[in-house]
Design a protein around this motif. Sequence first.
Motif, PDB file in Angstrom:
ATOM      1  N   ALA A 227       0.841  -1.198   0.000  1.00 36.97           N
ATOM      2  CA  ALA A 227       0.000   0.000   0.000  1.00 36.97           C
ATOM      3  C   ALA A 227       0.875   1.246   0.000  1.00 36.97           C
ATOM      4  O   ALA A 227       2.055   1.205   0.368  1.00 36.97           O
ATOM      5  CB  ALA A 227      -0.926   0.005   1.213  1.00 36.97           C
ATOM      6  N   SER A 228       0.268   2.356  -0.415  1.00 35.23           N
ATOM      7  CA  SER A 228       0.998   3.620  -0.470  1.00 35.23           C
ATOM      8  C   SER A 228       0.034   4.773  -0.225  1.00 35.23           C
ATOM      9  O   SER A 228      -1.190   4.622  -0.350  1.00 35.23           O
ATOM     10  CB  SER A 228       1.681   3.782  -1.831  1.00 35.23           C
ATOM     11  OG  SER A 228       2.381   5.008  -1.901  1.00 35.23           O
ATOM     12  N   PHE A 244       5.146   4.136   2.007  1.00 32.96           N
ATOM     13  CA  PHE A 244       4.831   2.807   1.500  1.00 32.96           C
ATOM     14  C   PHE A 244       4.782   1.822   2.662  1.00 32.96           C
ATOM     15  O   PHE A 244       5.545   1.953   3.630  1.00 32.96           O
ATOM     16  CB  PHE A 244       5.882   2.344   0.480  1.00 32.96           C
ATOM     17  CG  PHE A 244       6.050   3.276  -0.684  1.00 32.96           C
ATOM     18  CD1 PHE A 244       5.279   3.124  -1.824  1.00 32.96           C
ATOM     19  CD2 PHE A 244       6.976   4.313  -0.631  1.00 32.96           C
ATOM     20  CE1 PHE A 244       5.430   3.990  -2.900  1.00 32.96           C
ATOM     21  CE2 PHE A 244       7.135   5.183  -1.694  1.00 32.96           C
ATOM     22  CZ  PHE A 244       6.357   5.017  -2.833  1.00 32.96           C
ATOM     23  N   THR A 245       3.876   0.865   2.568  1.00 34.89           N
ATOM     24  CA  THR A 245       3.797  -0.185   3.581  1.00 34.89           C
ATOM     25  C   THR A 245       3.758  -1.546   2.898  1.00 34.89           C
ATOM     26  O   THR A 245       3.132  -1.717   1.846  1.00 34.89           O
ATOM     27  CB  THR A 245       2.545  -0.041   4.465  1.00 34.89           C
ATOM     28  OG1 THR A 245       1.367  -0.146   3.654  1.00 34.89           O
ATOM     29  CG2 THR A 245       2.549   1.288   5.196  1.00 34.89           C
ATOM     30  N   LEU A 246       4.437  -2.494   3.504  1.00 34.02           N
ATOM     31  CA  LEU A 246       4.426  -3.882   3.055  1.00 34.02           C
ATOM     32  C   LEU A 246       3.958  -4.741   4.225  1.00 34.02           C
ATOM     33  O   LEU A 246       4.550  -4.705   5.301  1.00 34.02           O
ATOM     34  CB  LEU A 246       5.816  -4.321   2.594  1.00 34.02           C
ATOM     35  CG  LEU A 246       5.963  -5.793   2.200  1.00 34.02           C
ATOM     36  CD1 LEU A 246       5.069  -6.123   1.007  1.00 34.02           C
ATOM     37  CD2 LEU A 246       7.419  -6.120   1.881  1.00 34.02           C
ATOM     38  N   LEU A 266       5.933  -3.441   7.416  1.00 34.43           N
ATOM     39  CA  LEU A 266       7.143  -2.670   7.161  1.00 34.43           C
ATOM     40  C   LEU A 266       6.712  -1.320   6.620  1.00 34.43           C
ATOM     41  O   LEU A 266       6.017  -1.242   5.603  1.00 34.43           O
ATOM     42  CB  LEU A 266       8.044  -3.387   6.153  1.00 34.43           C
ATOM     43  CG  LEU A 266       9.318  -2.634   5.741  1.00 34.43           C
ATOM     44  CD1 LEU A 266      10.240  -2.434   6.939  1.00 34.43           C
ATOM     45  CD2 LEU A 266      10.043  -3.379   4.619  1.00 34.43           C
ATOM     46  N   PHE A 267       7.111  -0.240   7.308  1.00 30.58           N
ATOM     47  CA  PHE A 267       6.676   1.111   6.964  1.00 30.58           C
ATOM     48  C   PHE A 267       7.872   1.907   6.459  1.00 30.58           C
ATOM     49  O   PHE A 267       8.895   2.019   7.146  1.00 30.58           O
ATOM     50  CB  PHE A 267       6.066   1.788   8.195  1.00 30.58           C
ATOM     51  CG  PHE A 267       5.461   3.126   7.921  1.00 30.58           C
ATOM     52  CD1 PHE A 267       4.150   3.251   7.502  1.00 30.58           C
ATOM     53  CD2 PHE A 267       6.219   4.282   8.084  1.00 30.58           C
ATOM     54  CE1 PHE A 267       3.595   4.494   7.250  1.00 30.58           C
ATOM     55  CE2 PHE A 267       5.680   5.530   7.836  1.00 30.58           C
ATOM     56  CZ  PHE A 267       4.360   5.633   7.414  1.00 30.58           C
ATOM     57  N   LEU A 268       7.757   2.470   5.249  1.00 27.09           N
ATOM     58  CA  LEU A 268       8.827   3.256   4.640  1.00 27.09           C
ATOM     59  C   LEU A 268       8.303   4.636   4.284  1.00 27.09           C
ATOM     60  O   LEU A 268       7.251   4.767   3.659  1.00 27.09           O
ATOM     61  CB  LEU A 268       9.350   2.564   3.374  1.00 27.09           C
ATOM     62  CG  LEU A 268       9.890   1.137   3.544  1.00 27.09           C
ATOM     63  CD1 LEU A 268      10.208   0.531   2.185  1.00 27.09           C
ATOM     64  CD2 LEU A 268      11.128   1.138   4.435  1.00 27.09           C
TER      65      LEU A 268
END
Length: 269
Positions: A227-228, A244-246, A266-268
């Motif tokens: 997701a973004s 972005f998230t994974l 995971l959050f970027l």
Amino acid sequence: MNKCLFFIVLITCSYAFCQNKNIYFGVKQNFAELLIHKNEVSHLANYRIKGISAILETHTNGEKAWHPYYNYPNYGLILNYQDMGSPALGEVYSLSGFYKFFFLKRRVYLTTGLGLGFTNKRFDANKNPKNIAYGSSILANILFELNYRLTPDFNKRLHFDFGLFFQHFSNAKIKSPNSGTNHYGLQFGVSYNLNNSFVKNNRLDQKPNITVKPDVNRPFQFHFIVASGLNDLEILNTKPYPFFTLTALTEKKLSFVSSVQLGSDLFLS
């Protein structure tokens, strides 16, 4: 003039979809007060809020397994005009999709809605500095209602509704300031079945018979989600930055409507 056009659009669309279904068109009036969820919005709460909504809805008919499980909910669109009272907040127009879940022989219902709104008085450092609630013109809209429905014996196509509601407007932290607003109050209205033939859904008066059984013995399932979006730094006059998230998770089905999940994100940014 704008308010008239606001509701004519929904009335016109309702007749286009009024074939072989019970299509209901309704109007509701509401009166509300601002909930002070932050001290910085207290100066916006000294005003009365009022609004009007046009509702277009139909009912589920049992074609899917979850329809009887949730007592045949209704679904549709709500077109809402809200005068926020405060000159700084102005007016908000919103469009929401919703579901209605019925209780007590369909006399009481809970509405949950989600959509978008537009305000004509967003924050402006020079022209409108007091509006720290809406940093952008486009807003997210969240709606909850709890109403009682009265159907008179002389006309079963007519319904009278009255109850409580809660509504939230904000821009989801896309642009500062974004304190948002929460308001709650009373509402009342009337709705009418537009289908002259009155398609009767006998299943609504029957006890749900759930014939579809969940496959609880199936193995664990694995899901991966990417997701973004955009996020603001809560600093005025700064642009939003992407994130972005994974997500990876495993799921075990427990029943027709419930499951257990375990995973990590995971959050970027």
